[in-house]
Design a protein around this motif. Structure first.
Motif, short mmCIF file in Angstrom:
data_model
loop_
_atom_site.label_atom_id
_atom_site.label_comp_id
_atom_site.label_asym_id
_atom_site.label_seq_id
_atom_site.Cartn_x
_atom_site.Cartn_y
_atom_site.Cartn_z
N UNK A 97 17.06 3.33 6.61
CA UNK A 97 18.49 3.08 6.72
C UNK A 97 18.91 1.90 5.87
N UNK A 98 20.09 1.99 5.26
CA UNK A 98 20.68 0.89 4.51
C UNK A 98 22.11 0.69 4.99
N UNK A 99 22.37 -0.48 5.62
CA UNK A 99 23.70 -0.78 6.15
C UNK A 99 24.01 -2.24 5.91
N UNK A 100 25.20 -2.50 5.46
CA UNK A 100 25.64 -3.86 5.13
C UNK A 100 24.68 -4.50 4.12
N UNK A 101 24.16 -3.68 3.19
CA UNK A 101 23.20 -4.12 2.17
C UNK A 101 21.90 -4.63 2.77
N UNK A 128 11.93 -0.32 15.63
CA UNK A 128 12.16 -0.72 14.25
C UNK A 128 11.41 -2.01 13.96
N UNK A 129 10.45 -2.00 13.03
CA UNK A 129 9.72 -3.23 12.71
C UNK A 129 10.56 -4.24 11.94
N UNK A 130 11.66 -3.80 11.36
CA UNK A 130 12.53 -4.69 10.57
C UNK A 130 13.73 -5.16 11.37
N UNK A 131 14.39 -4.26 12.08
CA UNK A 131 15.56 -4.50 12.96
C UNK A 131 16.54 -5.54 12.40
N UNK A 132 16.90 -5.40 11.15
CA UNK A 132 17.94 -6.27 10.59
C UNK A 132 19.32 -5.86 11.11
N UNK A 133 19.55 -4.55 11.17
CA UNK A 133 20.79 -4.00 11.74
C UNK A 133 20.46 -3.06 12.90
N UNK A 134 19.46 -2.25 12.73
CA UNK A 134 19.06 -1.33 13.80
C UNK A 134 18.47 -2.10 14.97
N UNK A 135 18.37 -1.42 16.11
CA UNK A 135 17.82 -2.04 17.30
C UNK A 135 16.32 -2.31 17.14
N UNK A 136 15.83 -3.36 17.80
CA UNK A 136 14.39 -3.62 17.83
C UNK A 136 13.66 -2.45 18.47
N UNK A 137 14.15 -2.05 19.64
CA UNK A 137 13.56 -0.91 20.33
C UNK A 137 14.56 -0.34 21.33
N UNK A 138 14.28 0.85 21.79
CA UNK A 138 15.07 1.46 22.86
C UNK A 138 14.14 2.31 23.71
N UNK A 139 14.51 2.48 24.97
CA UNK A 139 13.72 3.29 25.89
C UNK A 139 14.67 3.90 26.91
N UNK A 140 14.54 5.19 27.13
CA UNK A 140 15.44 5.84 28.06
C UNK A 140 14.89 7.13 28.62
N UNK A 141 15.57 7.66 29.60
CA UNK A 141 15.20 8.92 30.21
C UNK A 141 16.43 9.66 30.68
N UNK A 142 16.33 10.99 30.76
CA UNK A 142 17.48 11.80 31.17
C UNK A 142 17.01 13.03 31.92
#
Length: 279
Positions: A97-101, A128-142
């Protein structure tokens, strides 16, 4: 209509319809790309006949133009969808992903399985090992429950960790299939920065041919959004059209176009195209 035709909804976030909207124009419940800067990293619609043991691999790309002086967004995804039969499905994706450069990498996955004849459950996560804009991690269930023929209910929870805030989100959704059509209404309550926020979505779908579909989604509410300088609460409005068209028994194309108003910060106009191969 039975549950075999229904995409298992995974609570997370991919598409511009939930918390921290950082995704491509496709709602995550059907997204072929599942770009996950949002609070929900979505999974694509499984092959319509989920009793068929098949594997699907695909690539997709998205482009979103932002208003003002904001740089455009680009997402590239490789996805693997494995149908084990008996409504047991694994879906995984690698995202660039590339967002906000700023560039990010992310890995995400989901697994769904039947719990009873009418009840299904799913778990999903992303990292995300980089998490500059994306989330570090997420966890969920449905969970997904078929009340009666053509009527389904969904419920779930998810937590998403960004650099500067944790977003907790819930899901309540009612879905109905009839003839060649479907509709759904969803409420997503969430909490971030010690405050509550809610978003809603209305979605309609049309199914044509053997396995093809096209849908429209309208959503709005107060959501946690990354605006480049960090995650903030903002009023977000989105409209999107998305679908899948099978070219033959093995190849299918997916697509989406969408418009999002991100509070007073900027507007986003985006397109996503992808190609999948099932075997």
């Amino acid at each position: 209509m039975n549950m075999m035709k229904v995409a298992f909804f995974v609570l997370a976030a991919h598409a511009p319809f939930v918390m921290a909207q950082q995704a491509t124009p496709i709602p995550d419940s059907v997204s072929p790309s599942g770009a996950g800067g949002t609070a929900r990293t979505g999974a694509p619609t499984p092959p319509p006949d989920t009793s068929d043991r098949r594997t699907m691999v695909g690539v997709s790309g998205s482009y979103e133009n932002l208003s003002g002086t904001q740089p455009s967004w680009h997402d590239y995804n490789f996805r693997l969808n494995k149908n084990f039969g008996g409504r047991r499905i694994f879906d995984g994706a690698l995202t660039r992903s590339s967002r906000f450069d700023l560039d990010d990498n992310q890995i995400s996955g989901m697994y769904s399985t039947p719990l009873t004849a009418k009840l299904s459950g799913s778990v999903q996560g992303s990292y995300s090992p980089t998490h500059r804009v994306l989330a570090k991690y997420s966890l969920g269930g449905a969970f997904q429950y078929e009340f009666t023929r053509g009527w389904l209910g969904h419920g779930g929870i998810k937590t998403t960790e960004f650099n500067d805030v944790r977003v907790n989100q819930g899901l309540l959704m009612l879905e109905h299939y009839f003839s060649n059509f479907s509709w759904a209404v969803a409420l997503r309550p969430s909490r971030a920065f010690g405050s509550g926020a809610n978003s809603t979505e209305l979605r309609g779908g049309y199914y044509y041919g053997d396995r093809n579909s096209v849908s429209i989604s309208l959503s709005g509410g107060r959501e946690a959004s990354n605006v480049g300088t960090g995650v903030v609460l903002a009023d977000v409005r989105t409209i999107a059209i998305f679908g899948r068209h099978w070219l033959n028994n093995n190849w299918s194309a997916n697509y989406a176009i969408g418009h999002t108003r991100q509070g007073d910060f900027y507007n986003r106009n985006g397109i996503t195209v992808g190609l999948d191969y099932a075997f």
